[in-house]
Design an enzyme around this catalytic site. Structure first.
Site, PDB file in Angstrom:
ATOM      1  N   ASP A   1       1.459   9.212 -42.052  1.00  0.00           N
ATOM      2  CA  ASP A   1       0.416   8.442 -41.351  1.00  0.00           C
ATOM      3  C   ASP A   1       0.753   6.960 -41.242  1.00  0.00           C
ATOM      4  O   ASP A   1      -0.133   6.118 -41.199  1.00  0.00           O
ATOM      5  CB  ASP A   1      -0.954   8.573 -42.065  1.00  0.00           C
ATOM      6  CG  ASP A   1      -1.351  10.012 -42.269  1.00  0.00           C
ATOM      7  OD1 ASP A   1      -1.166  10.794 -41.330  1.00  0.00           O
ATOM      8  OD2 ASP A   1      -1.816  10.348 -43.371  1.00  0.00           O
TER       9      ASP A   1
ATOM     10  N   HIS B   1       0.047  13.001 -35.264  1.00  0.00           N
ATOM     11  CA  HIS B   1       0.380  11.674 -34.755  1.00  0.00           C
ATOM     12  C   HIS B   1      -0.707  11.297 -33.780  1.00  0.00           C
ATOM     13  O   HIS B   1      -1.024  12.078 -32.888  1.00  0.00           O
ATOM     14  CB  HIS B   1       1.669  11.708 -33.943  1.00  0.00           C
ATOM     15  CG  HIS B   1       2.871  11.972 -34.758  1.00  0.00           C
ATOM     16  ND1 HIS B   1       3.114  11.347 -35.948  1.00  0.00           N
ATOM     17  CD2 HIS B   1       3.919  12.765 -34.532  1.00  0.00           C
ATOM     18  CE1 HIS B   1       4.263  11.759 -36.417  1.00  0.00           C
ATOM     19  NE2 HIS B   1       4.773  12.638 -35.592  1.00  0.00           N
TER      20      HIS B   1
HETATM   21  P1  GDP Z   1       1.532   8.948 -37.766  1.00  0.00           P
HETATM   22  O1  GDP Z   1       1.249  10.374 -38.163  1.00  0.00           O
HETATM   23  O2  GDP Z   1       2.568   8.337 -38.629  1.00  0.00           O
HETATM   24  O3  GDP Z   1       1.808   8.792 -36.314  1.00  0.00           O
HETATM   25  O4  GDP Z   1       0.217   8.114 -38.067  1.00  0.00           O
HETATM   26  P2  GDP Z   1      -1.316   8.401 -37.644  1.00  0.00           P
HETATM   27  O5  GDP Z   1      -1.366   8.698 -36.216  1.00  0.00           O
HETATM   28  O6  GDP Z   1      -1.963   9.332 -38.583  1.00  0.00           O
HETATM   29  O7  GDP Z   1      -1.950   7.004 -37.981  1.00  0.00           O
HETATM   30  C1  GDP Z   1      -1.775   5.925 -37.244  1.00  0.00           C
HETATM   31  C2  GDP Z   1      -3.159   5.457 -36.753  1.00  0.00           C
HETATM   32  O8  GDP Z   1      -3.187   4.088 -36.665  1.00  0.00           O
HETATM   33  C3  GDP Z   1      -3.471   5.933 -35.354  1.00  0.00           C
HETATM   34  O9  GDP Z   1      -4.862   6.068 -35.206  1.00  0.00           O
HETATM   35  C4  GDP Z   1      -2.955   4.806 -34.476  1.00  0.00           C
HETATM   36  O10 GDP Z   1      -3.566   4.724 -33.214  1.00  0.00           O
HETATM   37  C5  GDP Z   1      -3.301   3.636 -35.326  1.00  0.00           C
HETATM   38  N1  GDP Z   1      -2.377   2.507 -35.218  1.00  0.00           N
HETATM   39  C6  GDP Z   1      -1.016   2.561 -35.128  1.00  0.00           C
HETATM   40  N2  GDP Z   1      -0.503   1.318 -35.156  1.00  0.00           N
HETATM   41  C7  GDP Z   1      -1.557   0.466 -35.294  1.00  0.00           C
HETATM   42  C8  GDP Z   1      -1.677  -0.946 -35.426  1.00  0.00           C
HETATM   43  O11 GDP Z   1      -0.705  -1.681 -35.451  1.00  0.00           O
HETATM   44  N3  GDP Z   1      -2.936  -1.452 -35.599  1.00  0.00           N
HETATM   45  C9  GDP Z   1      -4.051  -0.669 -35.604  1.00  0.00           C
HETATM   46  N4  GDP Z   1      -5.237  -1.266 -35.759  1.00  0.00           N
HETATM   47  N5  GDP Z   1      -3.979   0.667 -35.486  1.00  0.00           N
HETATM   48  C10 GDP Z   1      -2.751   1.222 -35.330  1.00  0.00           C
END
Ligand code: GDP
Length: 429
Positions: free
Chosen positions: A13, A41
């Protein structure tokens, strides 16, 4: 041929989906090489907000070919549901832009049941499984007791194979767990409802990749979860059941001879963790609620509130080393804007001694964090797009992490949208 892996450095995440979505435009092929639908994701782009579980994040880019490699836990039911949902929002998914390895093993209907039954048996000692059947699936794969996607092209032999597996699995379901047995009618229906629709996407992806290599195509390997969940190098037994490290990408993608030029390790500006297991920097109570709300930290797959805390540099250094990360993408820096002082965990206290190396899993339960504190910047940075426009304290936070991790932080993400990103060069400009 250019190759790159985008991997998680911590517990998952970290925002990998967002980084992959940003960079896929530069690649011809995106491959998922491990794991299954047990994580998600989140990608936000001009087509909407998507929680992808199995589909590679390159699916949103026209002209990009997406591959589900032999290393993934291919759940036909979840995959077809996901394809249907993405298509309903106007994103084309065809055998031209999605290819499933004929050597990927299928997650069978009883894998999900067994996952739930075992967690129930464990009761308060449970592993915190997402109950998607991933652990029973990988156990069966290594016992050679599942079927390959390519068998869908040989229905008669597949039926025989499934019958044998069902008779074997029914023994466990009924005699160990006292659950209901499967019947061939149930499996016929499963094949018709979920396997038939995905069959057109199944092909010899190894051959496709060999041809792509000859044409000089560029490839991105997309990982699920993070270093600390790797089956061999993570916080066993609170790991996932596959290898989340970049080193596994060539094997799990159908391209065993590939070398990886760049490994981009994704790190969140603070720590989060879903499920059970040691989590040294965990915050509780109001402090945790505030960070969880600021970062909207709820599981993409399960909706479960994530455990949260300050960045753990002991774990992050270890994670970056295991991934052999060549550079770091730091995400969610904007979330920390509310803090006056930002704690960073630089060492652990284990059995009365301060250590900066990540301890053996058994010792992790006793480890206590040792924090240093950096000044907060206390203003909204979500509109910043250039490094020099970040407040000095935010730059100091990033460069502090960079020195501690020992790898250049080349991307700093300040929001979930595709363009909310600051790109830095490896020399920190
Ligand atoms: P992944 O499985 O590694 O892709 O991660 P997740 O999707 O579970 O978590 C990432 C969350 O953070 C998602 O809801 C993204 O839209 C959000 N997100 C990603 N980068 C940023 C950021 O730089 N700032 C903010 N506020 N949210 C972000």
């Amino acid at each position: 041929m250019k190759t790159c892996a985008i991997v998680g450095i911590n517990w998952g995440d970290e925002g990998k989906g967002r980084v992959v979505d940003l960079l896929t435009a530069d690649y011809d092929i995106v491959i998922r090489y491990q794991g299954g639908g047990n994580a998600g994701h989140t990608v936000i782009n001009d087509k909407g907000k998507f929680a992808l579980h199995l589909l590679p994040s390159g699916i949103f880019h026209e002209g990009v070919v997406n591959i589900l490699g032999n290393g993934v836990a291919l759940d036909p039911e979840n995959l077809w549901k996901e394809i249907t949902e993405v298509v309903s929002k106007g994103v084309p998914v065809t055998p031209d832009n999605l290819k499933i390895s004929d050597r990927a093993s299928l997650l069978l209907p009883w894998h999900r049941d067994l996952d739930a039954l075992e967690e129930q048996r464990l009761a308060d000692r449970k592993y915190g499984s997402t109950k998607q059947g991933i652990a029973p699936f990988y156990s069966d794969k290594y016992q050679k007791k599942t079927v390959l996607a390519g068998e869908l092209f040989h229905p008669e032999e597949l039926r025989e194979h499934l019958k044998e597996l069902m008779e074997w699995k029914n023994l466990t379901l009924t005699r160990v767990y006292g659950s209901e047995p499967y019947t061939m009618e149930m499996l016929e229906k499963w094949m018709e409802d979920w396997c038939e629709p995905i069959r057109p996407y199944v092909c010899d992806t190894g051959r496709y990749l060999k041809a792509a290599k000859a044409e000089g195509k560029s490839i991105m390997f997309e990982a699920q979860l993070g270093s600390l969940r790797d089956l061999d190098y993570g916080i066993y037994p609170y790991t996932t059941s596959s290898n989340t490290l970049a080193a596994y990408a060539p094997i799990g993608s159908g391209f065993p001879g590939a070398t990886i030029d760049e490994v981009i390790g994704v790190v969140k500006a603070y720590s989060t963790c879903v499920g059970e297991g040691p989590f040294v920097c965990e915050w509780f109570g109001e402090e945790a609620d505030r960070l969880r709300e600021a970062g909207f930290e709820y599981g993409a797959k399960t909706g479960r509130p994530r455990r949260v805390g300050p960045i753990d540099l002991v774990a992050t250094r270890y994670g970056a080393e295991m991934q052999a990360a060549t550079e770091i993408a730091l995400t969610k820096l904007d979330v920390l804007s509310y803090l006056d002082r930002i704690p960073v965990c630089t060492r652990y206290l284990v059995q009365g001694k301060e250590v900066d190396r990540f301890p053996f899993p058994t010792l992790l339960e006793q480890a206590k964090p040792v924090y240093e504190y950096l000044d907060g910047w206390k203003c909204d940075i979500s509109d910043v797009r250039r490094w020099e426009d970040l407040p000095e304290q935010a730059r100091e936070y990033v460069t502090y992490l960079e020195r501690a991790i020992g790898r250049p932080i080349t991307y700093v993400s300040v929001g979930p949208e595709r363009d909310s990103i600051i790109v830095r060069s490896a020399d920190g400009k």
